[in-house]
Design an enzyme around this catalytic site. Structure first.
Site, mmCIF file in Angstrom:
data_model
loop_
_atom_site.group_PDB
_atom_site.id
_atom_site.type_symbol
_atom_site.label_atom_id
_atom_site.label_comp_id
_atom_site.label_asym_id
_atom_site.label_seq_id
_atom_site.Cartn_x
_atom_site.Cartn_y
_atom_site.Cartn_z
ATOM 1 N N HIS A 136 35.208 31.122 48.723
ATOM 2 C CA HIS A 136 35.077 31.026 47.429
ATOM 3 C C HIS A 136 34.044 32.523 47.356
ATOM 4 O O HIS A 136 34.749 32.719 46.145
ATOM 5 C CB HIS A 136 34.128 30.197 46.885
ATOM 6 N N SER A 159 35.459 31.822 39.328
ATOM 7 C CA SER A 159 34.896 30.566 39.197
ATOM 8 C C SER A 159 34.434 30.250 38.083
ATOM 9 O O SER A 159 35.675 30.146 37.247
ATOM 10 C CB SER A 159 33.844 30.359 40.365
ATOM 11 N N TRP A 160 33.620 29.420 37.883
ATOM 12 C CA TRP A 160 33.229 29.594 36.057
ATOM 13 C C TRP A 160 34.333 30.555 35.236
ATOM 14 O O TRP A 160 34.370 30.167 34.252
ATOM 15 C CB TRP A 160 31.711 28.822 35.720
ATOM 16 N N GLY A 194 28.949 30.204 37.657
ATOM 17 C CA GLY A 194 28.054 29.249 37.320
ATOM 18 C C GLY A 194 28.682 27.545 36.767
ATOM 19 O O GLY A 194 29.188 26.814 37.580
ATOM 20 N N ASP A 212 38.957 28.499 50.294
ATOM 21 C CA ASP A 212 38.173 28.013 48.726
ATOM 22 C C ASP A 212 38.046 26.600 48.886
ATOM 23 O O ASP A 212 38.689 25.834 48.143
ATOM 24 C CB ASP A 212 38.361 28.456 47.867
#
Length: 317
Positions: free
Chosen positions: A297, A113-114, A46, A269
């Site tokens: 991703h 990711s985050w 996120g 990605d």
């Protein structure tokens, strides 16, 4: 040996609950797998993305004691989509509270990711608590990474039609700083405009995270319940540069020496391009970097998932 690994079979949590972490926030958490197994914490993306049942299935339930939780304002945590007392450093200390709740001294940290950003922030703050790191789609929160997503000339060059949809809710005269313009709408009082903006912000993410077009991914991200939390919290973090100094996570990478690590990074990605993973590898030479030639991703892409499950199998003993 060449067959790609997939998710472990579906399992239900053996225990769930809500943890009061102060500041008015309560976090949803769940424990799955073997209560006597190797402890691991999963950090979702996120920010604001929340967790899904597939996340716990990246670990062998016979070998792992798996903690999955929803970060502040995300998923089933309350208050929903709240920006108050919601920063990287609040989340780092939330992870410590959860570790104490589980009753373990050290654990493996897994984030994509985050979640990779948060994993690094946590590991560099509390390296003595981390046994291994598994990271996917590395995002270091550098200004160039933010600009890639939210300024013309980055991901917009690959997805021009998606970019036009992304900028549509913002008046032409305000598009020089889209993060700030979106922040004004997403924190404003016009609920209708807020929903339109949230869905456009989240749809842009759905476009950039998929290697191939995915109607299901776009539908998920634009669902109002998902879109509001993702857009508000993600924009909040982008507007505040993640509460990180430029280059902070790279400068602190020396604190990771001695911690075994694996990075699984899709070559294609378009949300978090490989440049950040390569920079982290140079700053932390001991980490194993696996660039997936046909990967994007999302963790669910076959090559990316294969790399992640092989890493958890290896560290699971």
């Amino acid at each position: 040996m060449n067959e790609r690994r997939g998710l472990y079979p579906a399992i239900e949590p053996r225990e769930t609950g809500m943890l009061d972490v102060g500041d008015g926030h309560s976090l949803y958490w769940e424990l799955s797998g073997n209560a006597d197994g190797k402890p691991v914490v999963f950090l979702h993306g996120g920010p604001g993305g929340g967790s899904i049942p597939e996340h716990r299935r990246q670990f062998d339930p016979a070998r792992y004691n798996i903690l999955v939780f929803d970060q502040r304002g995300a998923g089933r945590s309350t208050p929903y989509a709240s920006l108050e007392a919601n920063t990287t450093w609040h989340l780092v200390e939330d992870i410590e509270r959860l570790r104490a709740m589980v009753g373990v001294d050290r654990w493996m940290v897994f984030g994509g990711s985050w979640g990779s950003t948060l994993s690094l922030a946590y590991a560099e703050t509390h390296p003595e608590r981390v046994t291994e790191l598994v990271l996917r789609g590395v995002f270091l929160f550098g200004q160039a990474e933010v600009d890639w997503l939210y300024k013309e000339g980055g991901a917009s060059s690959l997805y021009p039609e998606g970019w036009d949809d992304f900028v549509a809710p913002i008046a032409e005269g305000e598009r020089d700083d889209l993060v700030a313009a979106y922040q004004r709408v997403l924190t404003g009082d016009d609920e209708a405009a807020k929903l339109v903006a949230a869905k456009a912000w989240s749809k842009w993410e759905a476009v950039t995270v998929t290697l191939l077009p995915s109607a299901a991914t776009e539908e998920h991200f634009t669902d109002p319940e998902v879109a509001i939390a993702v857009a508000r919290i993600e924009n909040h973090y982008m507007a505040n540069k993640g509460w990180l100094e430029e280059g902070q996570l790279l400068c602190g990478a020396h604190k990771l020496r001695g911690i075994p690590g694996v990075i699984v990074q899709g070559r294609h990605d378009c949300c978090t391009p490989p440049r950040a993973a390569w920079a982290l590898k140079k700053a932390w030479p001991q980490v194993e970097l696996n660039i997936i030639p046909d990967g994007g991703h999302l963790f669910s892409e076959p090559g990316v998932l294969d790399g992640l499950v092989r890493a958890t199998d290896r560290f699971g003993g």
